[in-house]
Design an enzyme around this catalytic site. Structure first.
Site, PDB file in Angstrom:
ATOM      1  N   THR A   1       0.841  -1.186   0.000  1.00 52.51           N
ATOM      2  CA  THR A   1       0.000   0.000   0.000  1.00 52.51           C
ATOM      3  C   THR A   1       0.883   1.245   0.000  1.00 52.51           C
ATOM      4  OG1 THR A   1      -1.798  -1.098   1.166  1.00 52.51           O
ATOM      5  CG2 THR A   1      -1.657   1.293   1.425  1.00 52.51           C
TER       6      THR A   1
ATOM      7  N   THR B   1      -0.311   1.100   6.478  1.00 56.19           N
ATOM      8  CA  THR B   1      -0.140  -0.029   5.574  1.00 56.19           C
ATOM      9  C   THR B   1       0.001  -1.284   6.418  1.00 56.19           C
ATOM     10  OG1 THR B   1       1.302  -1.067   3.925  1.00 56.19           O
ATOM     11  CG2 THR B   1       2.358   0.450   5.469  1.00 56.19           C
TER      12      THR B   1
ATOM     13  N   GLY C   1     -10.189  -3.307   2.704  1.00 53.25           N
ATOM     14  CA  GLY C   1      -9.383  -3.194   3.912  1.00 53.25           C
ATOM     15  C   GLY C   1      -9.479  -1.833   4.553  1.00 53.25           C
TER      16      GLY C   1
END
Length: 306
Positions: free
Chosen positions: A171, A222, A201
């Site tokens: 990410t 992340t 997510g």
């Protein structure tokens, strides 16, 4: 007044022994280009929101990260992309999930914030809004790379869990404090390899993976999204900075401890309203970089780089 820009390109099993010299150089170069893009905005007197969008757009186009081109693939072999932005001045926010044809999901998230009455759009509705808003469109295949096809094939062959194959979340995100003292955050991701059933997510969820408040700090995360969602990581960090007066590093450590207790791993970048910045991660490494108005620049990948 001074400014600060911090970026990340994912956390996980980022180790020297697992990274080729070519990949190491390419990731460092990409982080440097992203710093250049966002730093140029801030050096020219621009705002934190423009800076974080500029930095993240660079990383979305680089296939070394799990966002935009090079994103992790769903179980059916397609890309479904998530992103969010937040402006700390009035806590304005925009987010998108499961978009399939927008070249820059972070730009679309900003369009949701500025051109719609909503905060969060998903799926076919987000794709329709993207077209109506004039965001650049690409075929879904543009996001797909050979490496991500191989990741998916490995997962399906093993019948493995997504985190067993990835463990390099990839990410991308950015946080900034501009010369006027405002903060902003942006995050973009392809999620996890082999995701099913429309999984989303923490990255596009305001308060979980992305947060910014001028009274406290800006946060981009992340990691294992299911755990970051349950802790509300981004907002929890800001609450500790804003209400308890904790330094960003102290607040991150406390909140990541909750994630660890639940069984999750990942990393966080934070910049406070005074420009104090910190990164922390509970994985072997995290792609990360920082630049400040005094010209100081640092790019790092591995845990032993501090």
């Amino acid at each position: 007044m001074s400014w600060t820009l911090m970026i990340h390109g994912g956390a996980g099993r980022i180790e020297r022994a697992r990274t080729s010299p070519e990949a190491d150089a390419a990731v460092r170069a990409a982080l440097g280009v992203a710093l250049d893009a966002g730093g140029a905005v801030l050096a020219d007197g621009g705002g934190a929101l423009d800076a974080v969008e500029a930095a993240v757009r660079v990383l979305e186009d680089d296939p070394h990260f799990n966002a935009g081109r090079g994103a992790a693939l769903t179980a059916s072999g397609t890309a479904e992309l998530d992103a969010a932005v937040m402006d700390g001045r009035a806590k304005a926010a925009g987010a998108v999930a499961r978009v399939s044809f927008t070249r820059s999901p972070v730009a679309l998230a900003r369009a949701v914030m500025e051109r719609s009455p909503h905060v969060f759009l998903a799926g076919i509705g987000a794709d329709a809004f993207s077209r109506e808003s004039g965001c650049a469109q690409v075929d879904n295949g543009w996001f797909v790379t050979d490496e991500r096809r191989a990741n998916l094939a490995e997962l399906l062959a093993r019948g493995a869990d997504a985190y067993d194959v990835d463990m390099k979340y990839g990410t991308v995100g950015a946080v900034a404090r501009d010369a006027d003292g405002h903060v902003a955050a942006a995050t973009s991701t392809g999620g996890v390899t082999g995701k099913r059933w429309g999984r989303v997510g923490d990255s596009p969820v305001i308060g979980a993976g992305t947060w910014a408040d001028d009274r406290g700090c800006a946060v981009s995360c992340t990691g294992a999204g299911e755990f970051f969602l349950r802790v509300g990581v981004a907002h929890a960090i800001d609450a500790r900075v804003r209400l308890l007066g904790e330094a960003p590093a102290v607040a991150i450590d406390a909140v990541l401890a909750e994630v660890t207790e639940l069984g999750g791993t990942g990393g966080v970048i934070v910049v406070g309203r005074d420009g104090e910045a910190a990164w922390r991660f509970t994985t072997p490494g995290m792609n990360r970089a920082i630049r400040t108005s005094d010209g100081a620049t640092r790019v790092a990948l591995y845990g032993d780089e501090g």
